[in-house]
Scaffold this active site. Structure first.
Site, PDB file in Angstrom:
ATOM      1  N   ARG A 261    -105.959   0.043 -15.035  1.00  0.00           N
ATOM      2  CA  ARG A 261    -104.900   0.433 -15.964  1.00  0.00           C
ATOM      3  C   ARG A 261    -104.944   1.932 -16.199  1.00  0.00           C
ATOM      4  NH1 ARG A 261    -105.167  -4.651 -20.309  1.00  0.00           N
ATOM      5  NH2 ARG A 261    -105.064  -6.243 -18.661  1.00  0.00           N
ATOM      6  N   ARG A 276    -112.353   1.275 -23.682  1.00  0.00           N
ATOM      7  CA  ARG A 276    -111.063   1.434 -23.015  1.00  0.00           C
ATOM      8  C   ARG A 276    -111.286   2.246 -21.756  1.00  0.00           C
ATOM      9  NH1 ARG A 276    -106.021   0.791 -25.032  1.00  0.00           N
ATOM     10  NH2 ARG A 276    -106.911   0.517 -27.100  1.00  0.00           N
ATOM     11  N   GLU A 348    -111.019  -6.765 -28.947  1.00  0.00           N
ATOM     12  CA  GLU A 348    -110.262  -7.817 -28.277  1.00  0.00           C
ATOM     13  C   GLU A 348    -110.907  -8.133 -26.929  1.00  0.00           C
ATOM     14  OE1 GLU A 348    -106.117  -6.778 -27.832  1.00  0.00           O
ATOM     15  OE2 GLU A 348    -105.982  -8.044 -26.044  1.00  0.00           O
ATOM     16  N   SER A 351    -106.920 -12.518 -24.577  1.00  0.00           N
ATOM     17  CA  SER A 351    -105.556 -12.642 -25.060  1.00  0.00           C
ATOM     18  C   SER A 351    -104.998 -13.849 -24.332  1.00  0.00           C
ATOM     19  CB  SER A 351    -104.809 -11.358 -24.696  1.00  0.00           C
ATOM     20  OG  SER A 351    -103.629 -11.273 -25.430  1.00  0.00           O
ATOM     21  N   ARG A 389    -115.911  -5.492 -22.831  1.00  0.00           N
ATOM     22  CA  ARG A 389    -116.068  -5.751 -24.253  1.00  0.00           C
ATOM     23  C   ARG A 389    -117.077  -6.846 -24.533  1.00  0.00           C
ATOM     24  NH1 ARG A 389    -109.747  -4.579 -25.664  1.00  0.00           N
ATOM     25  NH2 ARG A 389    -109.875  -2.358 -25.108  1.00  0.00           N
TER      26      ARG A 389
END
Length: 425
Positions: A261, A276, A348, A351, A389
RNA sequence: GGAGAGGUGGCAGAGUGGUCGAAUGCGGCGGCUUGCUAAGCCGUUGUCGGGGAUUUACCUCGACCGGGGGUUCGAAUCCCCCCCUCUCCGCCA
Protein backbone atom coordinates in the site's frame (compact mmCIF):
# COMPACT_ATOMS: atom_id res chain seq x y z
CA UNK A 1 -21.78 -2.13 -8.06
CA UNK A 2 -25.42 -1.60 -7.35
CA UNK A 3 -28.15 -2.77 -9.68
CA UNK A 4 -30.03 -0.13 -11.62
CA UNK A 5 -33.15 -1.38 -9.83
CA UNK A 6 -31.58 -0.41 -6.52
CA UNK A 7 -30.46 2.95 -7.79
CA UNK A 8 -33.92 3.68 -9.14
CA UNK A 9 -35.87 2.08 -6.32
CA UNK A 10 -33.86 3.28 -3.31
CA UNK A 11 -32.47 6.48 -4.69
CA UNK A 12 -32.38 8.34 -1.39
CA UNK A 13 -30.46 5.56 0.33
CA UNK A 14 -27.98 5.49 -2.49
CA UNK A 15 -27.48 9.22 -2.22
CA UNK A 16 -26.99 8.88 1.53
CA UNK A 17 -24.36 6.20 0.92
CA UNK A 18 -22.52 8.56 -1.40
CA UNK A 19 -22.47 11.20 1.33
CA UNK A 20 -21.39 8.80 4.06
CA UNK A 21 -18.63 7.35 1.97
CA UNK A 22 -17.52 10.61 0.49
CA UNK A 23 -18.22 9.73 -3.12
CA UNK A 24 -19.08 12.52 -5.47
CA UNK A 25 -21.57 10.99 -7.90
CA UNK A 26 -24.73 12.63 -9.18
CA UNK A 27 -27.19 9.77 -8.74
CA UNK A 28 -30.02 11.58 -10.53
CA UNK A 29 -27.91 12.05 -13.61
CA UNK A 30 -27.07 8.35 -13.59
CA UNK A 31 -30.77 7.57 -13.76
CA UNK A 32 -31.26 10.15 -16.50
CA UNK A 33 -28.40 8.61 -18.46
CA UNK A 34 -30.01 5.20 -18.16
CA UNK A 35 -33.24 6.63 -19.56
CA UNK A 36 -31.30 7.99 -22.48
CA UNK A 37 -29.61 4.65 -22.96
CA UNK A 38 -32.93 2.87 -23.17
CA UNK A 39 -34.25 5.29 -25.76
CA UNK A 40 -31.20 5.01 -27.99
CA UNK A 41 -31.05 1.24 -27.68
CA UNK A 42 -34.73 0.88 -28.54
CA UNK A 43 -34.33 2.94 -31.71
CA UNK A 44 -31.21 1.06 -32.72
CA UNK A 45 -32.88 -2.30 -32.17
CA UNK A 46 -35.81 -1.33 -34.30
CA UNK A 47 -33.51 -0.35 -37.14
CA UNK A 48 -31.59 -3.58 -36.75
CA UNK A 49 -34.83 -5.54 -36.92
CA UNK A 50 -35.76 -3.81 -40.15
CA UNK A 51 -32.28 -4.35 -41.57
CA UNK A 52 -32.45 -8.05 -40.73
CA UNK A 53 -35.84 -8.44 -42.41
CA UNK A 54 -34.72 -6.77 -45.59
CA UNK A 55 -31.40 -8.58 -45.71
CA UNK A 56 -33.17 -11.90 -45.57
CA UNK A 57 -35.39 -10.72 -48.37
CA UNK A 58 -32.31 -9.91 -50.44
CA UNK A 59 -31.09 -13.45 -49.97
CA UNK A 60 -34.40 -14.85 -51.17
CA UNK A 61 -34.59 -12.56 -54.19
CA UNK A 62 -31.04 -13.23 -55.26
CA UNK A 63 -31.72 -16.92 -55.30
CA UNK A 64 -34.65 -16.37 -57.62
CA UNK A 65 -32.55 -14.08 -59.81
CA UNK A 66 -34.30 -10.80 -59.09
CA UNK A 67 -32.61 -7.44 -59.11
CA UNK A 68 -31.88 -6.26 -55.56
CA UNK A 69 -29.93 -3.05 -56.07
CA UNK A 70 -32.78 -0.85 -54.85
CA UNK A 71 -33.44 -2.75 -51.65
CA UNK A 72 -29.71 -3.02 -51.03
CA UNK A 73 -29.43 0.74 -51.13
CA UNK A 74 -32.25 1.09 -48.61
CA UNK A 75 -30.60 -1.35 -46.23
CA UNK A 76 -27.35 0.51 -46.59
CA UNK A 77 -29.07 3.65 -45.35
CA UNK A 78 -30.63 1.82 -42.44
CA UNK A 79 -27.29 0.31 -41.53
CA UNK A 80 -25.53 3.63 -41.51
CA UNK A 81 -28.11 5.11 -39.18
CA UNK A 82 -28.12 2.03 -36.95
CA UNK A 83 -24.36 2.20 -36.69
CA UNK A 84 -24.47 5.80 -35.58
CA UNK A 85 -26.95 4.92 -32.89
CA UNK A 86 -24.89 1.92 -31.89
CA UNK A 87 -21.85 4.09 -31.43
CA UNK A 88 -23.90 6.50 -29.37
CA UNK A 89 -25.27 3.67 -27.26
CA UNK A 90 -21.73 2.43 -26.73
CA UNK A 91 -20.64 5.84 -25.48
CA UNK A 92 -23.58 6.10 -23.14
CA UNK A 93 -23.04 2.61 -21.80
CA UNK A 94 -19.36 3.26 -21.17
CA UNK A 95 -20.14 6.47 -19.32
CA UNK A 96 -22.91 4.78 -17.39
CA UNK A 97 -20.58 2.00 -16.33
CA UNK A 98 -17.92 4.48 -15.33
CA UNK A 99 -20.42 6.26 -13.08
CA UNK A 100 -21.93 3.08 -11.69
CA UNK A 101 -18.47 1.90 -10.67
CA UNK A 102 -18.08 5.08 -8.63
CA UNK A 103 -21.23 4.54 -6.58
CA UNK A 104 -20.43 2.94 -3.22
CA UNK A 105 -22.28 0.10 -1.59
CA UNK A 106 -25.21 1.01 0.63
CA UNK A 107 -24.58 0.45 4.35
CA UNK A 108 -26.98 -1.93 6.04
CA UNK A 109 -29.83 -0.37 7.98
CA UNK A 110 -28.45 -2.17 11.02
CA UNK A 111 -25.13 -0.29 11.15
CA UNK A 112 -24.70 2.94 13.13
CA UNK A 113 -25.76 5.74 10.81
CA UNK A 114 -22.88 7.99 11.75
CA UNK A 115 -20.36 9.82 9.66
CA UNK A 116 -17.07 8.89 11.28
CA UNK A 117 -15.13 6.51 13.50
CA UNK A 118 -16.59 8.34 16.51
CA UNK A 119 -19.88 6.68 15.71
CA UNK A 120 -18.49 3.15 15.78
CA UNK A 121 -19.83 0.86 18.48
CA UNK A 122 -17.81 -1.59 20.55
CA UNK A 123 -19.87 -4.79 20.49
CA UNK A 124 -17.72 -6.99 22.73
CA UNK A 125 -14.27 -7.50 24.07
CA UNK A 126 -12.17 -10.43 25.20
CA UNK A 127 -9.50 -10.69 27.88
CA UNK A 128 -8.15 -7.60 29.52
CA UNK A 129 -5.27 -5.19 29.34
CA UNK A 130 -2.28 -6.85 30.94
CA UNK A 131 -0.92 -5.02 33.96
CA UNK A 132 2.82 -4.57 34.05
CA UNK A 133 5.10 -4.07 37.02
CA UNK A 134 7.13 -1.76 34.81
CA UNK A 135 6.53 0.67 31.99
CA UNK A 136 5.92 -1.44 28.86
CA UNK A 137 7.96 -0.32 25.89
CA UNK A 138 6.71 0.13 22.34
CA UNK A 139 7.49 -2.72 19.97
CA UNK A 140 10.25 -0.88 18.13
CA UNK A 141 12.19 -0.52 21.36
CA UNK A 142 11.60 -4.10 22.49
CA UNK A 143 12.36 -5.50 19.03
CA UNK A 144 15.39 -3.27 18.68
CA UNK A 145 16.92 -4.72 21.81
CA UNK A 146 16.29 -8.25 20.58
CA UNK A 147 17.54 -7.82 17.02
CA UNK A 148 14.10 -8.56 15.57
CA UNK A 149 13.80 -5.59 13.26
CA UNK A 150 16.20 -3.72 11.00
CA UNK A 151 14.26 -0.76 9.74
CA UNK A 152 17.34 1.21 8.69
CA UNK A 153 18.56 -1.45 6.32
CA UNK A 154 15.04 -2.07 5.04
CA UNK A 155 14.84 1.61 4.21
CA UNK A 156 18.23 1.41 2.49
CA UNK A 157 17.06 -1.15 -0.06
CA UNK A 158 13.50 0.07 -0.58
CA UNK A 159 12.71 3.25 1.30
CA UNK A 160 11.18 4.04 4.64
CA UNK A 161 8.20 1.98 5.77
CA UNK A 162 9.49 -1.13 4.06
CA UNK A 163 10.27 -3.13 7.18
CA UNK A 164 12.93 -5.79 7.37
CA UNK A 165 12.47 -8.47 10.01
CA UNK A 166 15.59 -10.16 11.26
CA UNK A 167 16.51 -13.16 13.38
CA UNK A 168 13.78 -14.07 15.85
CA UNK A 169 11.65 -11.29 14.36
CA UNK A 170 11.67 -13.01 10.97
CA UNK A 171 10.96 -16.35 12.61
CA UNK A 172 8.05 -14.87 14.54
CA UNK A 173 6.62 -13.46 11.32
CA UNK A 174 6.83 -16.84 9.61
CA UNK A 175 5.48 -18.64 12.67
CA UNK A 176 2.44 -16.38 12.85
CA UNK A 177 1.64 -16.95 9.18
CA UNK A 178 1.83 -20.72 9.52
CA UNK A 179 -0.03 -20.76 12.81
CA UNK A 180 -2.94 -18.78 11.39
CA UNK A 181 -3.15 -20.72 8.15
CA UNK A 182 -3.14 -24.00 10.03
CA UNK A 183 -5.92 -22.80 12.27
CA UNK A 184 -8.16 -21.63 9.43
CA UNK A 185 -7.60 -24.72 7.31
CA UNK A 186 -7.57 -27.24 10.15
CA UNK A 187 -10.15 -25.92 12.55
CA UNK A 188 -12.31 -23.47 10.59
CA UNK A 189 -12.75 -25.34 7.32
CA UNK A 190 -11.13 -22.95 4.85
CA UNK A 191 -9.30 -24.12 1.77
CA UNK A 192 -5.85 -22.67 1.38
CA UNK A 193 -4.87 -20.82 -1.76
CA UNK A 194 -1.63 -19.11 -2.65
CA UNK A 195 -2.58 -16.52 -5.26
CA UNK A 196 -0.64 -14.11 -7.47
CA UNK A 197 0.56 -10.89 -5.85
CA UNK A 198 0.16 -8.86 -9.01
CA UNK A 199 -3.30 -8.50 -10.49
CA UNK A 200 -4.80 -6.79 -13.49
CA UNK A 201 -7.11 -3.80 -13.62
CA UNK A 202 -10.18 -5.95 -14.03
CA UNK A 203 -9.53 -7.73 -10.75
CA UNK A 204 -8.90 -4.47 -8.91
CA UNK A 205 -12.17 -3.14 -10.28
CA UNK A 206 -13.99 -6.35 -9.40
CA UNK A 207 -13.45 -6.02 -5.69
CA UNK A 208 -13.86 -2.24 -5.72
CA UNK A 209 -10.35 -0.90 -5.08
CA UNK A 210 -10.60 0.83 -8.45
CA UNK A 211 -11.59 3.51 -9.22
CA UNK A 212 -11.74 5.10 -5.79
CA UNK A 213 -8.45 3.89 -4.33
CA UNK A 214 -6.32 3.63 -7.45
CA UNK A 215 -3.89 6.19 -6.06
CA UNK A 216 -3.18 3.95 -3.08
CA UNK A 217 -1.95 1.09 -5.25
CA UNK A 218 1.51 0.35 -6.54
CA UNK A 219 1.27 -0.05 -10.28
CA UNK A 220 3.41 -1.64 -12.98
CA UNK A 221 2.67 0.56 -16.00
CA UNK A 222 4.12 -1.67 -18.72
CA UNK A 223 1.54 -4.37 -18.10
CA UNK A 224 -1.02 -2.27 -16.22
CA UNK A 225 -0.69 -4.60 -13.25
CA UNK A 226 -1.11 -3.68 -9.62
CA UNK A 227 0.58 -4.99 -6.49
CA UNK A 228 -2.19 -6.33 -4.33
CA UNK A 229 -3.15 -4.28 -1.25
CA UNK A 230 -4.81 -7.38 0.22
CA UNK A 231 -5.36 -11.02 -0.71
CA UNK A 232 -9.03 -10.13 -1.00
CA UNK A 233 -8.37 -8.97 -4.54
CA UNK A 234 -6.82 -12.07 -6.15
CA UNK A 235 -8.73 -14.56 -4.02
CA UNK A 236 -12.22 -13.12 -4.47
CA UNK A 237 -11.63 -12.56 -8.18
CA UNK A 238 -10.69 -16.20 -8.62
CA UNK A 239 -14.39 -16.71 -9.26
CA UNK A 240 -15.00 -13.70 -11.49
CA UNK A 241 -17.27 -14.47 -14.43
CA UNK A 242 -18.14 -17.90 -13.08
CA UNK A 243 -21.39 -19.62 -12.25
CA UNK A 244 -21.14 -21.64 -9.04
CA UNK A 245 -23.40 -24.47 -7.97
CA UNK A 246 -25.47 -23.65 -4.89
CA UNK A 247 -24.42 -26.98 -3.41
CA UNK A 248 -20.80 -25.76 -3.40
CA UNK A 249 -21.62 -22.71 -1.27
CA UNK A 250 -20.29 -21.33 0.90
CA UNK A 251 -16.84 -21.30 -0.65
CA UNK A 252 -14.36 -20.58 2.14
CA UNK A 253 -10.80 -19.69 1.22
CA UNK A 254 -7.80 -18.56 3.20
CA UNK A 255 -4.58 -17.17 1.82
CA UNK A 256 -1.30 -15.77 2.95
CA UNK A 257 -0.01 -12.90 0.84
CA UNK A 258 2.23 -9.94 1.12
CA UNK A 259 0.26 -6.69 0.82
CA UNK A 260 1.42 -3.44 -0.69
CA UNK A 261 0.00 0.00 0.00
CA UNK A 262 1.30 3.39 -0.94
CA UNK A 263 -0.53 4.94 2.02
CA UNK A 264 -0.76 8.13 0.01
CA UNK A 265 -1.90 10.98 2.18
CA UNK A 266 -1.12 9.29 5.48
CA UNK A 267 2.42 10.57 5.90
CA UNK A 268 2.96 11.82 9.38
CA UNK A 269 0.70 9.19 10.93
CA UNK A 270 2.23 6.28 12.76
CA UNK A 271 5.72 7.21 11.72
CA UNK A 272 7.55 5.05 14.22
CA UNK A 273 7.74 1.29 14.14
CA UNK A 274 5.68 -0.91 11.88
CA UNK A 275 2.08 0.08 12.60
CA UNK A 276 1.72 1.55 9.13
CA UNK A 277 4.01 0.29 6.38
CA UNK A 278 4.10 -0.01 2.60
CA UNK A 279 4.61 -3.77 2.60
CA UNK A 280 3.23 -6.20 5.12
CA UNK A 281 2.05 -9.76 5.41
CA UNK A 282 -1.46 -10.88 6.05
CA UNK A 283 -3.54 -14.03 6.26
CA UNK A 284 -6.93 -13.39 4.74
CA UNK A 285 -10.24 -15.25 4.75
CA UNK A 286 -12.64 -14.96 1.83
CA UNK A 287 -16.14 -16.37 1.47
CA UNK A 288 -18.61 -16.61 -1.37
CA UNK A 289 -22.11 -17.67 -0.41
CA UNK A 290 -25.81 -17.44 -1.14
CA UNK A 291 -27.53 -14.18 -0.13
CA UNK A 292 -29.45 -15.87 2.68
CA UNK A 293 -26.22 -17.09 4.22
CA UNK A 294 -24.16 -13.92 4.29
CA UNK A 295 -25.31 -12.40 7.61
CA UNK A 296 -24.46 -15.58 9.51
CA UNK A 297 -21.27 -16.04 7.52
CA UNK A 298 -20.10 -12.60 8.59
CA UNK A 299 -20.60 -13.47 12.24
CA UNK A 300 -18.65 -16.72 11.92
CA UNK A 301 -15.94 -14.93 9.96
CA UNK A 302 -15.38 -12.54 12.84
CA UNK A 303 -15.29 -15.45 15.28
CA UNK A 304 -12.71 -17.19 13.15
CA UNK A 305 -10.48 -14.14 13.31
CA UNK A 306 -11.09 -13.79 17.06
CA UNK A 307 -9.99 -17.39 17.54
CA UNK A 308 -6.49 -16.42 16.44
CA UNK A 309 -6.22 -13.76 19.09
CA UNK A 310 -7.76 -15.93 21.80
CA UNK A 311 -5.33 -18.75 21.05
CA UNK A 312 -2.51 -16.28 21.55
CA UNK A 313 -4.11 -14.90 24.71
CA UNK A 314 -4.23 -11.34 23.40
CA UNK A 315 -6.81 -8.85 24.61
CA UNK A 316 -8.96 -7.27 21.91
CA UNK A 317 -12.29 -5.65 21.23
CA UNK A 318 -14.72 -5.96 18.35
CA UNK A 319 -16.11 -2.78 16.84
CA UNK A 320 -19.01 -2.36 14.47
CA UNK A 321 -18.20 0.36 11.99
CA UNK A 322 -20.55 3.21 11.32
CA UNK A 323 -21.80 3.96 7.84
CA UNK A 324 -19.22 6.69 7.44
CA UNK A 325 -16.22 4.61 8.53
CA UNK A 326 -16.84 1.65 6.26
CA UNK A 327 -14.98 1.01 3.07
CA UNK A 328 -16.40 1.78 -0.36
CA UNK A 329 -17.61 -1.76 -1.08
CA UNK A 330 -18.81 -2.85 2.35
CA UNK A 331 -22.41 -3.05 3.56
CA UNK A 332 -21.54 -4.14 7.07
CA UNK A 333 -18.16 -4.35 8.74
CA UNK A 334 -16.59 -5.34 12.04
CA UNK A 335 -13.08 -4.29 12.99
CA UNK A 336 -11.08 -6.21 15.54
CA UNK A 337 -8.75 -4.03 17.55
CA UNK A 338 -5.92 -5.51 19.54
CA UNK A 339 -4.40 -3.97 22.62
CA UNK A 340 -0.82 -2.78 22.23
CA UNK A 341 0.34 -1.80 25.73
CA UNK A 342 3.66 -0.31 24.64
CA UNK A 343 1.87 2.13 22.37
CA UNK A 344 -0.99 2.45 24.81
CA UNK A 345 -3.65 2.06 22.15
CA UNK A 346 -5.75 -0.41 20.25
CA UNK A 347 -4.61 -1.39 16.75
CA UNK A 348 -6.81 -2.65 13.96
CA UNK A 349 -5.74 -6.23 13.18
CA UNK A 350 -8.76 -7.31 11.25
CA UNK A 351 -11.58 -5.90 9.22
CA UNK A 352 -14.40 -8.31 8.42
CA UNK A 353 -16.93 -7.20 5.84
CA UNK A 354 -20.05 -8.35 4.11
CA UNK A 355 -20.19 -6.88 0.62
CA UNK A 356 -23.48 -8.55 -0.24
CA UNK A 357 -23.70 -8.72 -4.05
CA UNK A 358 -21.74 -5.50 -4.62
CA UNK A 359 -18.46 -7.17 -5.61
CA UNK A 360 -20.21 -10.09 -7.28
CA UNK A 361 -21.95 -7.68 -9.66
CA UNK A 362 -18.66 -6.04 -10.57
CA UNK A 363 -17.02 -9.43 -11.04
CA UNK A 364 -20.08 -11.04 -12.59
CA UNK A 365 -19.95 -13.94 -10.17
CA UNK A 366 -23.20 -15.85 -9.95
CA UNK A 367 -24.55 -19.12 -8.71
CA UNK A 368 -27.35 -21.33 -9.94
CA UNK A 369 -29.96 -21.86 -7.25
CA UNK A 370 -31.85 -25.05 -6.59
CA UNK A 371 -34.69 -23.59 -8.63
CA UNK A 372 -32.34 -23.31 -11.62
CA UNK A 373 -32.19 -19.52 -11.55
CA UNK A 374 -29.04 -17.45 -11.66
CA UNK A 375 -28.34 -14.97 -8.88
CA UNK A 376 -25.33 -12.99 -7.84
CA UNK A 377 -23.40 -14.51 -4.97
CA UNK A 378 -22.58 -12.63 -1.80
CA UNK A 379 -18.93 -12.08 -0.95
CA UNK A 380 -17.24 -11.51 2.39
CA UNK A 381 -13.74 -11.24 3.63
CA UNK A 382 -11.78 -10.58 6.77
CA UNK A 383 -8.21 -10.44 7.90
CA UNK A 384 -7.23 -13.41 9.91
CA UNK A 385 -5.09 -11.45 10.76
CA UNK A 386 -2.76 -8.64 9.66
CA UNK A 387 0.82 -9.47 10.59
CA UNK A 388 2.57 -6.28 11.62
CA UNK A 389 -0.02 -5.48 14.20
CA UNK A 390 -0.38 -8.92 15.67
CA UNK A 391 3.40 -9.12 15.67
CA UNK A 392 3.42 -5.82 17.56
CA UNK A 393 0.81 -7.13 19.99
CA UNK A 394 2.82 -10.27 20.73
CA UNK A 395 6.01 -8.30 21.25
CA UNK A 396 4.43 -5.61 23.39
CA UNK A 397 2.14 -7.84 25.43
CA UNK A 398 4.67 -10.58 26.03
CA UNK A 399 7.65 -8.40 26.89
CA UNK A 400 9.36 -8.87 30.22
CA UNK A 401 11.09 -6.39 32.44
CA UNK A 402 14.46 -7.80 31.36
CA UNK A 403 13.69 -6.98 27.74
CA UNK A 404 12.94 -10.55 26.64
CA UNK A 405 9.71 -11.67 24.97
CA UNK A 406 7.96 -14.82 26.19
CA UNK A 407 6.50 -16.61 23.21
CA UNK A 408 2.81 -17.60 23.50
CA UNK A 409 2.55 -21.34 23.87
CA UNK A 410 0.47 -21.77 20.74
CA UNK A 411 3.32 -20.33 18.67
CA UNK A 412 6.14 -22.39 20.13
CA UNK A 413 5.65 -25.41 17.84
CA UNK A 414 6.12 -22.99 14.96
CA UNK A 415 9.34 -21.59 16.46
CA UNK A 416 11.36 -24.73 17.04
CA UNK A 417 10.01 -24.99 20.59
CA UNK A 418 11.56 -21.65 21.56
CA UNK A 419 10.05 -20.28 24.78
CA UNK A 420 11.47 -16.82 24.90
CA UNK A 421 13.26 -14.43 22.63
CA UNK A 422 16.54 -13.22 24.13
CA UNK A 423 19.01 -10.64 22.88
CA UNK A 424 21.36 -12.06 20.23
CA UNK A 425 24.79 -13.22 21.50
C1' G B 1 12.00 -13.75 -27.03
C1' G B 2 11.17 -17.21 -31.76
C1' A B 3 7.97 -20.99 -34.51
C1' G B 4 3.43 -23.57 -34.90
C1' A B 5 -1.73 -25.13 -33.34
C1' G B 6 -6.11 -23.68 -31.22
C1' G B 7 -10.19 -20.66 -28.52
C1' U B 8 -18.04 -22.29 -30.91
C1' G B 9 -23.87 -23.61 -26.21
C1' G B 10 -22.94 -27.54 -19.26
C1' C B 11 -19.21 -30.83 -21.94
C1' A B 12 -17.47 -33.04 -26.63
C1' G B 13 -17.53 -31.45 -31.49
C1' A B 14 -19.50 -29.77 -36.78
C1' G B 15 -20.04 -25.42 -39.32
C1' U B 16 -15.51 -20.99 -44.46
C1' G B 17 -20.72 -15.26 -46.50
C1' G B 18 -27.69 -15.40 -46.33
C1' U B 19 -32.50 -20.60 -45.00
C1' C B 20 -27.11 -20.50 -38.27
C1' G B 21 -28.57 -19.05 -31.87
C1' A B 22 -25.92 -22.46 -34.48
C1' A B 23 -25.80 -29.94 -36.91
C1' U B 24 -24.66 -34.26 -34.09
C1' G B 25 -23.37 -36.83 -29.59
C1' C B 26 -23.14 -36.77 -24.22
C1' G B 27 -25.23 -34.63 -19.95
C1' G B 28 -29.69 -32.10 -17.67
C1' C B 29 -35.14 -31.57 -17.42
C1' G B 30 -40.35 -33.38 -18.69
C1' G B 31 -43.25 -37.41 -20.62
C1' C B 32 -44.27 -42.52 -22.61
C1' U B 33 -42.98 -47.65 -21.96
C1' U B 34 -41.63 -50.98 -17.51
C1' G B 35 -42.90 -55.03 -11.40
C1' C B 36 -37.96 -52.19 -10.30
C1' U B 37 -33.50 -50.85 -12.73
C1' A B 38 -31.15 -50.56 -17.37
C1' A B 39 -32.19 -49.75 -22.34
C1' G B 40 -35.52 -47.48 -25.83
C1' C B 41 -38.87 -43.68 -27.79
C1' C B 42 -40.93 -38.51 -27.88
C1' G B 43 -40.33 -33.59 -26.38
C1' U B 44 -37.38 -29.90 -24.11
C1' U B 45 -32.84 -27.59 -22.69
C1' G B 46 -28.00 -20.63 -22.91
C1' U B 47 -27.07 -15.55 -21.31
C1' C B 48 -27.76 -10.32 -21.42
C1' G B 49 -30.64 -5.94 -22.89
C1' G B 50 -35.38 -3.50 -24.74
C1' G B 51 -40.86 -3.59 -25.37
C1' G B 52 -45.63 -5.82 -24.26
C1' A B 53 -49.29 -9.23 -21.44
C1' U B 54 -49.80 -11.15 -16.70
C1' U B 55 -49.67 -10.98 -8.97
C1' U B 56 -43.99 -16.34 -11.48
C1' A B 57 -42.84 -19.65 -15.48
C1' C B 58 -45.74 -16.03 -21.64
C1' C B 59 -45.06 -13.30 -26.26
C1' U B 60 -41.91 -10.25 -29.15
C1' C B 61 -37.46 -7.52 -30.85
C1' G B 62 -32.20 -6.92 -30.43
C1' A B 63 -27.29 -8.59 -29.04
C1' C B 64 -23.88 -12.51 -27.95
C1' C B 65 -19.66 -18.35 -31.50
C1' G B 66 -12.16 -15.47 -26.65
C1' G B 67 -12.02 -9.46 -26.65
C1' G B 68 -11.94 -5.05 -29.85
C1' G B 69 -12.11 -2.83 -34.72
C1' G B 70 -13.00 -3.32 -40.15
C1' U B 71 -15.11 -5.19 -45.09
C1' U B 72 -20.34 -6.32 -46.79
C1' C B 73 -27.13 -5.19 -48.30
C1' G B 74 -25.89 -9.39 -44.87
C1' A B 75 -20.21 -12.17 -40.79
C1' A B 76 -19.41 -17.84 -36.22
C1' U B 77 -17.62 -17.81 -41.39
C1' C B 78 -13.31 -12.73 -44.83
C1' C B 79 -9.40 -8.80 -43.02
C1' C B 80 -6.56 -6.18 -38.88
C1' C B 81 -5.12 -5.62 -33.62
C1' C B 82 -5.14 -7.71 -28.71
C1' C B 83 -5.78 -11.60 -24.88
C1' C B 84 -5.62 -16.63 -23.36
C1' U B 85 -4.45 -22.03 -23.83
C1' C B 86 -1.37 -26.02 -25.88
C1' U B 87 3.29 -27.97 -28.44
C1' C B 88 8.41 -27.14 -29.86
C1' C B 89 13.03 -23.95 -29.54
C1' G B 90 15.88 -20.24 -26.77
C1' C B 91 16.71 -17.89 -21.96
C1' C B 92 16.15 -18.28 -16.76
C1' A B 93 14.82 -18.63 -10.34
Amino acid sequence: MLSMETIRGATEKVKAACRFKNCDVDVDSVIALDDERKAVVAERDELNAERNRRSKDIGRRKRSGEDTSEIEASVKQISVRARELDAKAGEIEAELERLMLMIPNVPDDSVPQGASADDNVVVRDWGEQRSFGFAPKPHYDVAGGLGMLDLERGAKVSGSFFPCYTGAGALLERALVNFMLDMHTGRHGYREVFPPFLVNRRAMTGTGQIPKLEEDMYRIPEEDLFLIPTAEVPVTNLYAGEVLAEADLPVKLTAYTACFRREAGSYGKDTRGIVRVHQFNKVEMVKLCAPEQSPAELESLVRDAEDVLQALGLHYRVVMLSAGDMSFAAARCYDIEIWAPGMGRYLEVSSCSNFRDFQARRMNCRFRGKDGKLRHAHTLNGSGTALPRIWIAVVENCQQEDGCVVIPEALRPYMHGMERIRPPE
